[in-house]
Design a protein around this motif. Structure first.
Motif, PDB file in Angstrom:
ATOM      1  N   UNK A 176       0.827  -1.205   0.000  1.00  0.00           N
ATOM      2  CA  UNK A 176       0.000   0.000   0.000  1.00  0.00           C
ATOM      3  C   UNK A 176       0.862   1.255   0.000  1.00  0.00           C
ATOM      4  N   UNK A 177       1.908   1.273   0.817  1.00  0.00           N
ATOM      5  CA  UNK A 177       2.810   2.431   0.839  1.00  0.00           C
ATOM      6  C   UNK A 177       3.497   2.626  -0.500  1.00  0.00           C
ATOM      7  N   UNK A 178       3.852   1.521  -1.146  1.00  0.00           N
ATOM      8  CA  UNK A 178       4.479   1.620  -2.454  1.00  0.00           C
ATOM      9  C   UNK A 178       3.496   2.170  -3.482  1.00  0.00           C
ATOM     10  N   UNK A 179       2.241   1.733  -3.428  1.00  0.00           N
ATOM     11  CA  UNK A 179       1.229   2.245  -4.351  1.00  0.00           C
ATOM     12  C   UNK A 179       1.034   3.746  -4.141  1.00  0.00           C
ATOM     13  N   UNK A 180       0.989   4.194  -2.893  1.00  0.00           N
ATOM     14  CA  UNK A 180       0.857   5.627  -2.612  1.00  0.00           C
ATOM     15  C   UNK A 180       2.039   6.395  -3.194  1.00  0.00           C
ATOM     16  N   UNK A 181       3.243   5.821  -3.087  1.00  0.00           N
ATOM     17  CA  UNK A 181       4.421   6.469  -3.661  1.00  0.00           C
ATOM     18  C   UNK A 181       4.267   6.644  -5.167  1.00  0.00           C
ATOM     19  N   UNK A 182       3.789   5.603  -5.845  1.00  0.00           N
ATOM     20  CA  UNK A 182       3.580   5.707  -7.292  1.00  0.00           C
ATOM     21  C   UNK A 182       2.495   6.733  -7.624  1.00  0.00           C
ATOM     22  N   UNK A 183       1.381   6.704  -6.898  1.00  0.00           N
ATOM     23  CA  UNK A 183       0.258   7.582  -7.201  1.00  0.00           C
ATOM     24  C   UNK A 183       0.582   9.046  -6.920  1.00  0.00           C
ATOM     25  N   UNK A 184       1.519   9.284  -6.013  1.00  0.00           N
ATOM     26  CA  UNK A 184       1.911  10.662  -5.714  1.00  0.00           C
ATOM     27  C   UNK A 184       2.812  11.252  -6.797  1.00  0.00           C
ATOM     28  N   UNK A 185       3.334  10.405  -7.684  1.00  0.00           N
ATOM     29  CA  UNK A 185       4.229  10.890  -8.747  1.00  0.00           C
ATOM     30  C   UNK A 185       3.965  10.128 -10.042  1.00  0.00           C
ATOM     31  N   UNK A 186       2.742  10.228 -10.586  1.00  0.00           N
ATOM     32  CA  UNK A 186       2.429   9.474 -11.811  1.00  0.00           C
ATOM     33  C   UNK A 186       3.233   9.974 -12.998  1.00  0.00           C
ATOM     34  N   UNK A 187       3.518   9.045 -13.916  1.00  0.00           N
ATOM     35  CA  UNK A 187       4.240   9.346 -15.151  1.00  0.00           C
ATOM     36  C   UNK A 187       5.667   9.830 -14.914  1.00  0.00           C
ATOM     37  N   UNK A 188       6.167   9.662 -13.711  1.00  0.00           N
ATOM     38  CA  UNK A 188       7.551  10.009 -13.418  1.00  0.00           C
ATOM     39  C   UNK A 188       8.344   8.740 -13.144  1.00  0.00           C
ATOM     40  N   UNK A 189       9.562   8.691 -13.657  1.00  0.00           N
ATOM     41  CA  UNK A 189      10.430   7.555 -13.369  1.00  0.00           C
ATOM     42  C   UNK A 189      10.966   7.709 -11.954  1.00  0.00           C
ATOM     43  N   UNK A 190      10.722   6.707 -11.117  1.00  0.00           N
ATOM     44  CA  UNK A 190      11.191   6.710  -9.734  1.00  0.00           C
ATOM     45  C   UNK A 190      12.251   5.628  -9.569  1.00  0.00           C
ATOM     46  N   UNK A 191      13.436   6.030  -9.136  1.00  0.00           N
ATOM     47  CA  UNK A 191      14.497   5.072  -8.876  1.00  0.00           C
ATOM     48  C   UNK A 191      14.214   4.279  -7.615  1.00  0.00           C
ATOM     49  N   UNK A 192      14.962   3.219  -7.415  1.00  0.00           N
ATOM     50  CA  UNK A 192      14.738   2.371  -6.247  1.00  0.00           C
ATOM     51  C   UNK A 192      15.004   3.122  -4.948  1.00  0.00           C
ATOM     52  N   UNK A 193      15.997   4.019  -4.962  1.00  0.00           N
ATOM     53  CA  UNK A 193      16.278   4.787  -3.746  1.00  0.00           C
ATOM     54  C   UNK A 193      15.116   5.715  -3.410  1.00  0.00           C
ATOM     55  N   UNK A 194      14.515   6.335  -4.440  1.00  0.00           N
ATOM     56  CA  UNK A 194      13.351   7.183  -4.192  1.00  0.00           C
ATOM     57  C   UNK A 194      12.181   6.362  -3.656  1.00  0.00           C
ATOM     58  N   UNK A 195      11.944   5.208  -4.253  1.00  0.00           N
ATOM     59  CA  UNK A 195      10.846   4.358  -3.795  1.00  0.00           C
ATOM     60  C   UNK A 195      11.107   3.844  -2.389  1.00  0.00           C
ATOM     61  N   UNK A 196      12.363   3.584  -2.079  1.00  0.00           N
ATOM     62  CA  UNK A 196      12.730   3.172  -0.723  1.00  0.00           C
ATOM     63  C   UNK A 196      12.339   4.246   0.277  1.00  0.00           C
ATOM     64  N   UNK A 197      12.667   5.501  -0.034  1.00  0.00           N
ATOM     65  CA  UNK A 197      12.349   6.591   0.885  1.00  0.00           C
ATOM     66  C   UNK A 197      10.850   6.804   0.994  1.00  0.00           C
ATOM     67  N   UNK A 198      10.161   6.782  -0.133  1.00  0.00           N
ATOM     68  CA  UNK A 198       8.740   7.091  -0.137  1.00  0.00           C
ATOM     69  C   UNK A 198       7.903   5.995   0.507  1.00  0.00           C
ATOM     70  N   UNK A 199       8.311   4.748   0.353  1.00  0.00           N
ATOM     71  CA  UNK A 199       7.522   3.652   0.926  1.00  0.00           C
ATOM     72  C   UNK A 199       8.081   3.186   2.266  1.00  0.00           C
ATOM     73  N   UNK A 200       9.199   3.824   2.695  1.00  0.00           N
ATOM     74  CA  UNK A 200       9.772   3.586   4.021  1.00  0.00           C
ATOM     75  C   UNK A 200      10.130   2.125   4.236  1.00  0.00           C
ATOM     76  N   UNK A 201      10.803   1.533   3.240  1.00  0.00           N
ATOM     77  CA  UNK A 201      11.434   0.232   3.435  1.00  0.00           C
ATOM     78  C   UNK A 201      12.843   0.521   3.928  1.00  0.00           C
ATOM     79  N   UNK A 202      13.167   0.099   5.160  1.00  0.00           N
ATOM     80  CA  UNK A 202      14.375   0.614   5.816  1.00  0.00           C
ATOM     81  C   UNK A 202      15.646  -0.181   5.566  1.00  0.00           C
ATOM     82  N   UNK A 203      15.554  -1.430   5.118  1.00  0.00           N
ATOM     83  CA  UNK A 203      16.750  -2.257   5.085  1.00  0.00           C
ATOM     84  C   UNK A 203      17.644  -1.858   3.918  1.00  0.00           C
TER      85      UNK A 203
END
Length: 251
Positions: A176-203
């Motif tokens: 769900x957090x990952x989906x929110x990250x995508x929906x907050x920035x549609x049509x934009x290429x998001x790198x893995x580091x950006x998705x990590x920050x936005x979806x708060x996957x900490x490892x």
């Protein structure tokens, strides 16, 4: 409090360094101070709490091998207080178990001793950028009631996803957090580091694989054909792009 050092410099950020080694405290204070950081360098959990009580801190640099109240207990305490202050833990090269435990407790990154001051500076800057980006998105999302895309609707208040037939589709928290990250920035290429920050996957050690696994799971939830995704598109060498028009519904 003889070893408590506050360097009142400019606006790059306030770093709280917690380490019982005076040479580390001195190195961090002087090096980061040269790059316009304010640094509070302390030697114990008690002194850490005193700084947090009187000052706004942007990032905590935390040694795990502290005498008495160790760094793991301090990291756990910060997260149990629901503090979102970014944490970078310092560990020895052989302390893999402690490093993993620190990340599981909510630390955002780690650095092994002895470390390069230049690498420390780079990691601090990168983590502060990710944190500020996440806070900006979180503030924007807080002003919304829902997202709509391709007939789907995500109710942000109830954290409920409904498909075009109006049926609820269960999502795990990370999905769900990952989906929110995508929906907050549609049509934009998001790198893995950006998705990590936005979806708060900490490892931080396995974040590439973790993001890819979450994307695969999310595709199975929302794609008509997960093997040929049309909503979450892979951009080779760059990351992922949410390939649909998104309507943001105000609260």
């Amino acid at each position: 409090m003889q070893d408590l050092q506050d360097i009142p410099t400019a606006i790059a950020g306030h770093v709280l360094a917690v380490d019982d080694d005076p040479s580390v405290r001195q190195l961090v204070s002087h090096y980061l101070g040269d790059f316009d950081f304010r640094v509070s360098a302390v030697r114990s959990g008690q002194e850490m709490r005193e700084v947090l009580a009187r000052s706004a801190v942007d990032l905590v640099l935390l040694d795990l091998r502290l005498p008495g109240e160790d760094g793991l207990a301090l990291a756990r305490g910060l997260r149990e207080e629901r503090s979102r202050i970014p944490i970078i833990i310092l560990t020895g090269r052989l302390d893999e178990a402690d490093r993993v435990m620190g990340l599981e407790l909510g630390a955002d990154d780690y650095l092994t001793k002895p470390f390069s001051p230049r690498e420390l500076l780079a990691r601090i800057r990168a983590l502060l950028r990710r944190t500020r980006m996440h806070e900006g998105v979180a503030e924007a999302v807080s002003q919304l009631r829902a997202y709509r895309f391709a007939g789907w609707e995500l109710d942000l208040r109830r954290r409920r996803l409904a498909n075009p037939q109006g049926e609820e589709v269960a999502l795990r928290n990370g999905e769900l957090n990952l989906l929110i990250a995508f929906l907050s920035a549609p049509q934009r290429v998001l790198g893995r580091e950006q998705l990590l920050a936005l979806s708060r996957l900490h490892d931080a050690e396995v974040f590439d694989r973790a993001i890819d696994v979450q994307v695969g799971r999310l595709r199975r939830r929302i794609e008509a054909d997960p093997a040929r995704p049309r909503l979450i598109v892979t951009e080779r060498g760059s990351g992922y792009r949410f390939n649909a028009a998104v309507e943001a519904v105000a609260a």
